[in-house]
Design a protein around this motif. Sequence first.
Motif, PDB file in Angstrom:
ATOM      1  N   UNK A 116      66.773  42.578   1.019  1.00  0.00           N
ATOM      2  CA  UNK A 116      66.967  41.570  -0.033  1.00  0.00           C
ATOM      3  C   UNK A 116      66.764  42.093  -1.452  1.00  0.00           C
ATOM      4  N   UNK A 117      65.673  42.823  -1.701  1.00  0.00           N
ATOM      5  CA  UNK A 117      65.426  43.326  -3.051  1.00  0.00           C
ATOM      6  C   UNK A 117      66.485  44.340  -3.464  1.00  0.00           C
ATOM      7  N   UNK A 118      66.898  45.200  -2.537  1.00  0.00           N
ATOM      8  CA  UNK A 118      67.932  46.190  -2.835  1.00  0.00           C
ATOM      9  C   UNK A 118      69.241  45.503  -3.204  1.00  0.00           C
ATOM     10  N   UNK A 119      69.614  44.487  -2.435  1.00  0.00           N
ATOM     11  CA  UNK A 119      70.852  43.757  -2.713  1.00  0.00           C
ATOM     12  C   UNK A 119      70.786  43.079  -4.077  1.00  0.00           C
ATOM     13  N   UNK A 120      69.621  42.503  -4.378  1.00  0.00           N
ATOM     14  CA  UNK A 120      69.466  41.828  -5.663  1.00  0.00           C
ATOM     15  C   UNK A 120      69.595  42.809  -6.819  1.00  0.00           C
ATOM     16  N   UNK A 121      68.905  43.945  -6.731  1.00  0.00           N
ATOM     17  CA  UNK A 121      68.912  44.918  -7.832  1.00  0.00           C
ATOM     18  C   UNK A 121      70.265  45.599  -7.974  1.00  0.00           C
ATOM     19  N   UNK A 122      70.962  45.812  -6.882  1.00  0.00           N
ATOM     20  CA  UNK A 122      72.270  46.467  -6.938  1.00  0.00           C
ATOM     21  C   UNK A 122      73.408  45.472  -7.155  1.00  0.00           C
ATOM     22  N   UNK A 123      73.060  44.179  -7.237  1.00  0.00           N
ATOM     23  CA  UNK A 123      74.048  43.113  -7.497  1.00  0.00           C
ATOM     24  C   UNK A 123      75.161  43.111  -6.455  1.00  0.00           C
ATOM     25  N   UNK A 124      74.760  43.168  -5.190  1.00  0.00           N
ATOM     26  CA  UNK A 124      75.707  43.122  -4.082  1.00  0.00           C
ATOM     27  C   UNK A 124      75.273  42.022  -3.119  1.00  0.00           C
ATOM     28  N   UNK A 213      63.269  52.286 -10.872  1.00  0.00           N
ATOM     29  CA  UNK A 213      64.343  52.501 -11.849  1.00  0.00           C
ATOM     30  C   UNK A 213      65.661  51.918 -11.356  1.00  0.00           C
ATOM     31  N   UNK A 214      66.263  51.098 -12.207  1.00  0.00           N
ATOM     32  CA  UNK A 214      67.616  50.601 -11.962  1.00  0.00           C
ATOM     33  C   UNK A 214      68.545  51.296 -12.944  1.00  0.00           C
ATOM     34  N   UNK A 222      75.434  48.458 -11.547  1.00  0.00           N
ATOM     35  CA  UNK A 222      74.350  49.219 -10.916  1.00  0.00           C
ATOM     36  C   UNK A 222      74.883  50.290  -9.965  1.00  0.00           C
ATOM     37  N   UNK A 223      74.337  51.500 -10.103  1.00  0.00           N
ATOM     38  CA  UNK A 223      74.754  52.604  -9.237  1.00  0.00           C
ATOM     39  C   UNK A 223      73.578  53.202  -8.470  1.00  0.00           C
ATOM     40  N   UNK A 224      72.353  52.798  -8.825  1.00  0.00           N
ATOM     41  CA  UNK A 224      71.182  53.338  -8.122  1.00  0.00           C
ATOM     42  C   UNK A 224      69.984  52.438  -8.365  1.00  0.00           C
ATOM     43  N   UNK A 225      69.233  52.200  -7.299  1.00  0.00           N
ATOM     44  CA  UNK A 225      67.938  51.529  -7.401  1.00  0.00           C
ATOM     45  C   UNK A 225      66.938  52.419  -6.683  1.00  0.00           C
ATOM     46  N   UNK A 226      65.923  52.880  -7.407  1.00  0.00           N
ATOM     47  CA  UNK A 226      65.060  53.911  -6.847  1.00  0.00           C
ATOM     48  C   UNK A 226      63.584  53.582  -7.032  1.00  0.00           C
TER      49      UNK A 226
END
Length: 267
Positions: A116-124, A213-214, A222-226
Motif C-alpha cells: 500500500x505505501x509503495x503504491x501510494x508513493x509511486x502513484x500507481x 526518498x521519493x 515518480x520513478x523511485x521510492x527508497x
Amino acid sequence: MAVDQGVSHSPSLYRKVAEDIKAAIAAGGYAAGTRLPSESELAERYSVSRGTIRQAFAALRADGVIASRRGARRVVIGGPRVQSFGELLSFSRWARAMGEVPSGRVIAMRRRPAKPLEAERLAIPAGSPIYHLVRVRLLSGRPVMIERGAYPDPVGALVAGMDLETGSITERLEELGIVFTDAEHVIDAVPASAEDARLLGMSPRVPMLRERRLTTDLAGVPVEWSDDRYLGSAVAFSALSRTRAHRGESGGRPPGRTESASDKGLK
C-alpha cells in the motif's frame, strides 16, 4: 592565470574544483585540521577565477568538508563522509567525488505486487507490479548503507537488467532517457533491525540514519521510492537552503527538498 573577483558562470567548473579537492582530502593530501591553499594559489593551480574558487569553497563548506572564518584560510574538518542535498547526486557520483570507489552487493531483486505505501508513493494502483531491490552499498569495499528501493514496473524492468554490483542505476537510466530530477528526502534515526545488523556486520539496535526518498523525473512522475539506512559513524547529511525565482534558474539539477521527520526518501 585568472584572478578576477567575479562569480563563475559555469556551475560545473566550481563543482569540478570542489570534487578534486574532496578527492585530495580523501586520499590524505590534506589531513584533518590542516589549511587549504589560498584562493589565489588554487585559482592559479586550476587556471580559474578566484570567484570560482570561492564557489568551490562554499560547496565544500555546505558539505561539512571544510570550515572557515573571514580573512582566514579554510581548514579541513575530520569526521564522517557528508552527503549534501544541495544537488541531487547518486550514491556512485557522491562516492567518487569523495575519492571513494562505489560498489554494491545485491541481496534481492524481484518483481511483486506493490504494498500500500509503495503504491501510494509511486502513484500507481494498489497491487500494481513493481520491482523491489535490496542492495548493500559499499565505499571502497566497506559496507555503509542498505538500499531498499521500489520502482514502477517499466523502470524496474530496466533496472533488473543492469549490472547492480558495480554500475550506477541513476547514470544508466540517464543513458536510457530516464532522468532523476527532483527528490523529497525525509531523514530520521532508527535502530538497526536484525536484517540490517546481519547485512552490515553490526550489532542490532544500534542507531542508523534512515533516508526515505521519493524521486521524480522531468515530468514529475515518480520513478523511485527508497528506504536507505546508513551507518551513522560513516555518513552524515547536509542541506543548503536557497530561494529560486523559477525552476531552471541555475545550471545543474534542481535541489532536493529536505525535511526533518517532525515536519511531516544517487543509487
